[in-house]
Scaffold this active site. Structure first.
Site, PDB file in Angstrom:
ATOM      1  N   GLU A   1      43.766 -13.015  -1.939  1.00 25.78           N
ATOM      2  CA  GLU A   1      43.368 -12.706  -3.392  1.00 25.78           C
ATOM      3  C   GLU A   1      44.317 -13.197  -4.302  1.00 25.78           C
ATOM      4  OE1 GLU A   1      40.311  -9.148  -2.375  1.00 25.78           O
ATOM      5  OE2 GLU A   1      42.434  -8.670  -2.636  1.00 25.78           O
TER       6      GLU A   1
ATOM      7  N   ASP B   1      30.363  -9.737   1.025  1.00 30.85           N
ATOM      8  CA  ASP B   1      29.593  -9.149   2.064  1.00 30.85           C
ATOM      9  C   ASP B   1      28.591  -8.145   1.312  1.00 30.85           C
ATOM     10  OD1 ASP B   1      32.172  -7.610   1.754  1.00 30.85           O
ATOM     11  OD2 ASP B   1      30.426  -6.065   2.026  1.00 30.85           O
TER      12      ASP B   1
HETATM   13  N1  ADE Z   1      35.853  -5.327  -0.406  1.00 32.08           N
HETATM   14  C1  ADE Z   1      34.923  -6.274   0.064  1.00 32.08           C
HETATM   15  N2  ADE Z   1      33.900  -5.600   0.495  1.00 32.08           N
HETATM   16  C2  ADE Z   1      33.923  -4.386   0.654  1.00 32.08           C
HETATM   17  C3  ADE Z   1      33.204  -3.307   1.030  1.00 32.08           C
HETATM   18  N3  ADE Z   1      32.168  -3.520   1.542  1.00 32.08           N
HETATM   19  N4  ADE Z   1      33.607  -1.950   0.817  1.00 32.08           N
HETATM   20  C4  ADE Z   1      34.476  -1.676   0.008  1.00 32.08           C
HETATM   21  N5  ADE Z   1      35.456  -2.829  -0.377  1.00 32.08           N
HETATM   22  C5  ADE Z   1      35.090  -4.057  -0.090  1.00 32.08           C
END
Ligand code: ADE
Length: 230
Positions: A14, A198
């Site tokens: 990041e 995600d």
């Molecule tokens: N960062 C990226 N995806 C995430 C998720 N599903 N839950 C918490 N932090 C995240």
């Protein structure tokens, strides 16, 4: 003294782009966290990889404010989608909240931060519009909305629904709201810029591993553009 901009991300992927581009780089380690200061994209910046979770992010933000005297804090990284977003989309915080803050058993609204009596903390409006136009220039699909943070990687449909229903957040991550709270307490403007990696649900946690890096790069691209106009 000229402005210094703080950039904070939890993981190497990041923030490494900013560190790679720093000239006149100086590194200091405080509380076990490495801070890199120098010049990049025409601005004085301090970049920090805080580590994952709200406590690390809060410590790192406090140090950016107190020791480096930053004029604003930009939190960059990836997030899980809660509603209506796909991998690679960008969420720019108009406000942040903590989905794991809960004193409702003693009568408070869910998410209330006692002491400051707020559930949502607002990001800086100028930074929000700058981020949205930088995203647009880079051909990225960006929306502004609420970003929810908590000390848990969300990979469960029911948890996702809980957070969306209670906070109307667009995405979930693990640091932005503690960066926001710490910046707020120091009267320093902040913004959180996250790219979706995600779906935040049980079947899709594996996407994170696959897409985190390329999503993180998208959030970085916005900030590189913003730096020229802050
Ligand atoms: N960062 C990226 N995806 C995430 C998720 N599903 N839950 C918490 N932090 C995240």
């Amino acid at each position: 003294m000229s402005k210094v901009i703080g950039i904070i991300g939890a993981m190497d992927i990041e923030v490494e782009k900013f560190i790679e581009n720093l000239s006149d780089i100086e590194k200091v380690t405080i509380s076990g966290i490495d801070f890199y200061s120098g010049t990049a994209f025409g601005k004085k910046i301090v970049v920090v990889k805080s580590g994952v979770g709200k406590v690390f992010a809060s410590i790192a933000t406090e140090i950016l404010c107190i020791k480096f005297g930053v004029s604003c804090v930009i939190n960059t990284g990836v997030a899980g989608a809660l509603y209506g977003l796909k991998i690679g989309d960008i969420v720019v915080s108009n406000s942040v909240c903590q989905h794991d803050m809960d004193t409702s058993a003693i009568g408070d609204p869910i998410g209330l931060i006692s002491g400051i009596n707020k559930v949502y903390l607002n990001a800086d409006e100028n930074l929000v519009s700058l981020a949205l136009s930088s995203a647009n220039k880079n051909g990225l699909n960006a929306v502004s909305g609420i970003i929810a943070s908590g000390d848990k990687f969300v990979a469960d449909k029911n948890e996702k629904e809980y957070i969306y229903k209670n906070f109307s957040a667009l995405c979930v991550e693990m640091e932005g709201a503690s960066v926001g709270q710490t910046a707020y307490l120091n009267s320093v403007p902040f913004i959180v810029i996250r790219a979706i990696s995600d779906d935040g649900d049980d079947s899709h946690a594996v996407e994170f591993v696959k897409f985190a890096k390329e999503s993180a790069i998208k959030a970085n691209a916005i900030i590189c553009d913003m730096l020229q106009n802050i």
